[in-house]
Design a protein around this motif. Structure first.
Motif, PDB file in Angstrom:
ATOM      1  N   ALA A 110     -83.302  15.405-109.083  1.00 43.00           N
ATOM      2  CA  ALA A 110     -84.458  16.235-108.747  1.00 43.00           C
ATOM      3  C   ALA A 110     -84.136  17.713-108.907  1.00 43.00           C
ATOM      4  O   ALA A 110     -82.995  18.151-108.712  1.00 43.00           O
ATOM      5  N   GLU A 111     -85.145  18.474-109.249  1.00 46.83           N
ATOM      6  CA  GLU A 111     -84.965  19.903-109.532  1.00 46.83           C
ATOM      7  C   GLU A 111     -84.388  20.652-108.341  1.00 46.83           C
ATOM      8  O   GLU A 111     -83.573  21.563-108.505  1.00 46.83           O
ATOM      9  N   GLN A 112     -84.793  20.291-107.131  1.00 48.49           N
ATOM     10  CA  GLN A 112     -84.358  21.011-105.940  1.00 48.49           C
ATOM     11  C   GLN A 112     -83.119  20.406-105.283  1.00 48.49           C
ATOM     12  O   GLN A 112     -82.602  20.959-104.308  1.00 48.49           O
ATOM     13  N   ALA A 113     -82.622  19.295-105.805  1.00 51.72           N
ATOM     14  CA  ALA A 113     -81.451  18.651-105.202  1.00 51.72           C
ATOM     15  C   ALA A 113     -80.196  19.473-105.470  1.00 51.72           C
ATOM     16  O   ALA A 113     -79.935  19.855-106.614  1.00 51.72           O
ATOM     17  N   PRO A 114     -79.393  19.770-104.444  1.00 53.37           N
ATOM     18  CA  PRO A 114     -78.131  20.478-104.687  1.00 53.37           C
ATOM     19  C   PRO A 114     -77.242  19.661-105.633  1.00 53.37           C
ATOM     20  O   PRO A 114     -77.000  18.475-105.402  1.00 53.37           O
ATOM     21  N   LEU A 115     -76.781  20.296-106.700  1.00 51.19           N
ATOM     22  CA  LEU A 115     -75.970  19.614-107.702  1.00 51.19           C
ATOM     23  C   LEU A 115     -74.606  20.270-107.784  1.00 51.19           C
ATOM     24  O   LEU A 115     -74.488  21.460-108.096  1.00 51.19           O
ATOM     25  N   ILE A 116     -73.582  19.482-107.507  1.00 53.76           N
ATOM     26  CA  ILE A 116     -72.197  19.941-107.564  1.00 53.76           C
ATOM     27  C   ILE A 116     -71.534  19.286-108.772  1.00 53.76           C
ATOM     28  O   ILE A 116     -71.634  18.068-108.956  1.00 53.76           O
ATOM     29  N   LEU A 117     -70.890  20.088-109.590  1.00 55.52           N
ATOM     30  CA  LEU A 117     -70.292  19.596-110.833  1.00 55.52           C
ATOM     31  C   LEU A 117     -68.779  19.705-110.790  1.00 55.52           C
ATOM     32  O   LEU A 117     -68.223  20.785-110.546  1.00 55.52           O
ATOM     33  N   PHE A 118     -68.118  18.583-111.021  1.00 55.16           N
ATOM     34  CA  PHE A 118     -66.672  18.564-111.288  1.00 55.16           C
ATOM     35  C   PHE A 118     -66.516  18.289-112.774  1.00 55.16           C
ATOM     36  O   PHE A 118     -66.971  17.258-113.272  1.00 55.16           O
ATOM     37  N   LEU A 119     -65.888  19.205-113.502  1.00 55.66           N
ATOM     38  CA  LEU A 119     -65.740  19.052-114.940  1.00 55.66           C
ATOM     39  C   LEU A 119     -64.282  19.327-115.307  1.00 55.66           C
ATOM     40  O   LEU A 119     -63.844  20.472-115.374  1.00 55.66           O
ATOM     41  N   SER A 120     -63.536  18.248-115.510  1.00 50.53           N
ATOM     42  CA  SER A 120     -62.123  18.368-115.831  1.00 50.53           C
ATOM     43  C   SER A 120     -61.585  16.975-116.112  1.00 50.53           C
ATOM     44  O   SER A 120     -62.309  15.984-115.956  1.00 50.53           O
ATOM     45  N   ARG A 121     -60.333  16.913-116.535  1.00 48.69           N
ATOM     46  CA  ARG A 121     -59.697  15.597-116.634  1.00 48.69           C
ATOM     47  C   ARG A 121     -59.638  14.968-115.239  1.00 48.69           C
ATOM     48  O   ARG A 121     -59.393  15.650-114.247  1.00 48.69           O
ATOM     49  N   ILE A 122     -59.869  13.661-115.175  1.00 45.62           N
ATOM     50  CA  ILE A 122     -59.837  12.975-113.884  1.00 45.62           C
ATOM     51  C   ILE A 122     -58.384  12.619-113.598  1.00 45.62           C
ATOM     52  O   ILE A 122     -57.880  11.555-113.925  1.00 45.62           O
ATOM     53  N   ASN A 123     -57.717  13.591-112.970  1.00 44.09           N
ATOM     54  CA  ASN A 123     -56.278  13.563-112.757  1.00 44.09           C
ATOM     55  C   ASN A 123     -55.994  13.803-111.277  1.00 44.09           C
ATOM     56  O   ASN A 123     -56.754  14.510-110.606  1.00 44.09           O
ATOM     57  N   VAL A 124     -54.899  13.263-110.792  1.00 42.65           N
ATOM     58  CA  VAL A 124     -54.560  13.374-109.379  1.00 42.65           C
ATOM     59  C   VAL A 124     -54.450  14.824-108.928  1.00 42.65           C
ATOM     60  O   VAL A 124     -54.723  15.148-107.767  1.00 42.65           O
TER      61      VAL A 124
ATOM     62  N   CYS B 227     -71.669  15.318-109.647  1.00 37.78           N
ATOM     63  CA  CYS B 227     -71.474  14.814-111.001  1.00 37.78           C
ATOM     64  C   CYS B 227     -70.013  15.011-111.390  1.00 37.78           C
ATOM     65  O   CYS B 227     -69.500  16.133-111.355  1.00 37.78           O
ATOM     66  N   ILE B 228     -69.336  13.924-111.727  1.00 39.26           N
ATOM     67  CA  ILE B 228     -67.935  13.969-112.148  1.00 39.26           C
ATOM     68  C   ILE B 228     -67.886  13.731-113.649  1.00 39.26           C
ATOM     69  O   ILE B 228     -68.212  12.645-114.128  1.00 39.26           O
ATOM     70  N   THR B 229     -67.486  14.777-114.358  1.00 40.85           N
ATOM     71  CA  THR B 229     -67.518  14.767-115.819  1.00 40.85           C
ATOM     72  C   THR B 229     -66.117  15.012-116.358  1.00 40.85           C
ATOM     73  O   THR B 229     -65.478  15.998-115.995  1.00 40.85           O
ATOM     74  N   GLY B 230     -65.660  14.112-117.221  1.00 43.44           N
ATOM     75  CA  GLY B 230     -64.349  14.290-117.834  1.00 43.44           C
ATOM     76  C   GLY B 230     -63.712  12.961-118.160  1.00 43.44           C
ATOM     77  O   GLY B 230     -64.136  11.907-117.653  1.00 43.44           O
ATOM     78  N   PRO B 231     -62.669  12.990-118.993  1.00 41.65           N
ATOM     79  CA  PRO B 231     -61.981  11.748-119.364  1.00 41.65           C
ATOM     80  C   PRO B 231     -61.022  11.294-118.273  1.00 41.65           C
ATOM     81  O   PRO B 231     -60.512  12.106-117.498  1.00 41.65           O
ATOM     82  N   ASP B 232     -60.790  10.008-118.208  1.00 39.99           N
ATOM     83  CA  ASP B 232     -59.826   9.469-117.252  1.00 39.99           C
ATOM     84  C   ASP B 232     -58.423   9.916-117.632  1.00 39.99           C
ATOM     85  O   ASP B 232     -57.996   9.814-118.773  1.00 39.99           O
ATOM     86  N   ASP B 233     -57.694  10.427-116.659  1.00 40.73           N
ATOM     87  CA  ASP B 233     -56.296  10.803-116.851  1.00 40.73           C
ATOM     88  C   ASP B 233     -55.450  10.181-115.748  1.00 40.73           C
ATOM     89  O   ASP B 233     -54.598  10.829-115.142  1.00 40.73           O
ATOM     90  N   GLY B 234     -55.753   8.888-115.484  1.00 40.40           N
ATOM     91  CA  GLY B 234     -54.951   8.134-114.533  1.00 40.40           C
ATOM     92  C   GLY B 234     -55.500   8.061-113.128  1.00 40.40           C
ATOM     93  O   GLY B 234     -54.869   7.456-112.253  1.00 40.40           O
ATOM     94  N   TYR B 235     -56.686   8.662-112.871  1.00 48.64           N
ATOM     95  CA  TYR B 235     -57.184   8.729-111.500  1.00 48.64           C
ATOM     96  C   TYR B 235     -58.597   8.176-111.343  1.00 48.64           C
ATOM     97  O   TYR B 235     -59.157   8.196-110.251  1.00 48.64           O
TER      98      TYR B 235
END
Length: 379
Positions: free
Chosen positions: A198-212, A236-244
Motif C-alpha cells: 500500500a502507498e501509505q504502508a511504511p516500507l523498509i528496504l534491506f538491499l545487500s548480499r544475504i550474509n551473516v 523487503c529483503i533484496t539480494g542474493p543468498d550468501d549463506g544466510y
C-alpha cells in the motif's frame, strides 16, 4: 598503463565487482588497458563488462569449496601473461587468485585493496583458518605489496594490526559511483504496485548480499517489534543468498511473517532503483563493511538510511549527521526504525543530508582518478 584485476567478478559477488566495473571505466578513459581475470562457478552470472575492457574467465575447481577461488586454469593464464601487465590489482586476501601473483615472477607492481576483510569481526569468522593462512603466507604477501588501498581510518588501523607494523605505502581512497546514473530515477510507486504494498504502508528496504555480517539477526526481530505499532509495515529483503538465506526463511516461517516480509531475490538496474525510491528507510545494521555502495546508492536516490558505524564511512556520517546510526542491539535498531517512521519530517531531513553527503564523497570520476594517480606513482 596495463592493469590486471584479480577477483571474483560476478553478480553474486556484489560490491567488489561493482568497484572494479566503476574504476575500470575511468581507467580506460585515462588511457589504461584493463583486464579482469576471474574464476567462475557453473551458474554464476558474469558482471557487466566495462566498454573497452577485457574479461578472462576461468573455471573454479571443485576444491574451491575448501580453497576460495581455486582455479588451476587461472594460474596457467597468469603464468603465461603476467609479463604483459604493469599493475596487478588484488582485491581482498584469503583467496587463490590473490596468491598467484606471488608465485609468478614479473615486473608488475602489486596493489592490494583491503575491502573491509581485516577488521576484527571479519577475522573472527573462520578465524582459525584465516590465522593459519596468515601465519603461513598471507601476512607476508600483503606486506610485500607495492601499494595498499584502504577506504577509511578503521581499515588503516586494521591493516596495521594485521601486519604488526605500518606499511610504507598506504593510500586512503574511498569507493565511489557514477553519479549520472542516478540523475533520472524511476517514478515512485512502481515497486509497491509490483509487490502489492500500500502507498501509505511504511516500507523498509534491506538491499545487500544475504550474509551473516549484514545484521539481519538484528533487523528481523526489530522489524517484528515495529509491527506491533505499524501492522501494515513491510520489510523487503533484496539480494542474493550468501549463506544466510536459510536463517531468514526460518525466521519468517516460525514467526508467521510471510505477508509482512518480502523476499525478492537480487534486483539490478531499474528494478533495484524502483525499490530504493519507494522505500521509506534503507536499513543495513551491518557488522562489517569496507565502504557500502548500496547505502550510498540509497542516499543518492534520496532515501533515509539506517546503519551502524561499521558501514565503512561511519566517521563521516557522524560528522555530517547523514544517517540514523544504531548499535548492534535489537532494541536500538528498533528505536532507529521507530524514529524514522514516527517522524516523516526528520526522515526527509535525514534523506536530504544523506543525498548531499553521498554526492560530495562518492563521485567515481574523482575517486578513480586518485587511485589511478597512485598507480602511476609506483611505476
Amino acid at each position: 598503463m596495463k592493469i590486471l584485476n584479480l577477483c571474483g567478478y560476478s553478480w553474486e559477488i556484489g560490491g567488489p565487482a561493482k568497484v572494479i566495473y566503476d574504476h575500470t571505466n575511468v581507467q580506460i578513459q585515462l588511457g589504461a588497458e584493463v583486464t579482469i581475470l576471474t574464476p567462475l562457478s557453473e551458474g554464476e552470472r558474469l558482471y557487466t563488462i566495462p566498454e573497452g575492457a577485457k574479461v578472462v574467465t576461468t573455471k573454479r575447481h571443485w576444491l574451491a569449496r575448501f580453497i576460495p577461488e581455486f582455479s588451476p586454469e587461472l594460474y596457467r593464464y597468469y603464468r603465461q601473461h603476467a609479463h604483459e601487465y604493469d599493475i596487478v590489482h588484488i582485491h581482498g586476501p584469503f583467496h587463490f587468485a590473490g596468491w598467484v601473483p606471488f608465485w609468478v615472477r614479473s615486473k608488475a607492481k602489486k596493489v592490494f585493496t583491503v575491502h573491509g576483510t581485516l577488521d576484527r569481526w571479519a577475522m573472527q569468522k573462520s578465524g582459525w583458518k584465516k590465522q593459519l593462512i596468515s601465519a603461513l603466507f598471507q601476512r607476508k604477501y600483503v606486506d610485500q605489496c607495492d601499494l595498499i588501498q584502504v577506504h577509511n581510518p578503521d581499515e588503516e588501523e586494521d591493516l596495521k594490526r594485521y601486519l604488526g607494523h605500518t606499511h610504507p605505502n598506504v593510500v586512503m581512497i574511498n569507493n565511489g559511483m557514477l553519479l549520472s546514473d542516478y540523475d533520472q530515477l524511476p517514478a515512485k510507486g512502481i515497486f509497491r504496485k509490483k509487490f502489492g504494498i500500500a502507498e501509505q504502508a511504511p516500507l523498509i528496504l534491506f538491499l545487500s548480499r544475504i550474509n551473516v555480517k549484514k545484521g539481519l539477526n538484528l533487523l528481523l526481530p526489530a522489524f517484528q517489534n515495529l509491527l506491533k505499532t505499524y501492522p501494515e509495515a513491510r520489510l523487503c529483503i533484496t539480494g542474493p543468498d550468501d549463506g544466510y538465506l536459510s536463517y531468514v526463511t526460518d525466521f519468517i516461517q516460525k514467526q508467521q511473517l510471510s505477508q509482512q516480509i518480502i523476499l525478492t531475490g537480487m534486483l539490478t538496474g531499474t528494478d533495484k532503483l524502483e525499490a530504493i525510491v519507494d522505500a521509506d528507510v534503507f536499513a543495513l545494521p551491518t557488522y562489517s563493511e569496507s565502504f557500502s555502495l548500496a547505502a550510498l546508492e540509497a542516499m543518492v536516490c534520496g532515501t533515509a538510511v539506517l546503519t551502524t558505524d561499521r558501514i565503512g564511512f561511519g566517521h563521516l556520517l557522524k560528522q555530517n549527521h547523514a544517517a540514523e546510526l544504531v548499535t548492534h542491539d535489537v532494541s536500538d535498531v528498533e528505536r532507529g526504525l521507530r524514529r524514522l517512521i514516527d517522524d516523516p519530517a526528520y526522515r526527509l531531513q535525514l534523506a536530504a543530508k544523506g543525498q548531499t553527503f553521498a554526492r560530495d564523497v562518492a563521485d567515481i570520476k574523482k575517486v578513480a582518478t586518485r587511485l589511478y594517480r597512485a598507480f602511476e606513482s609506483i611505476l
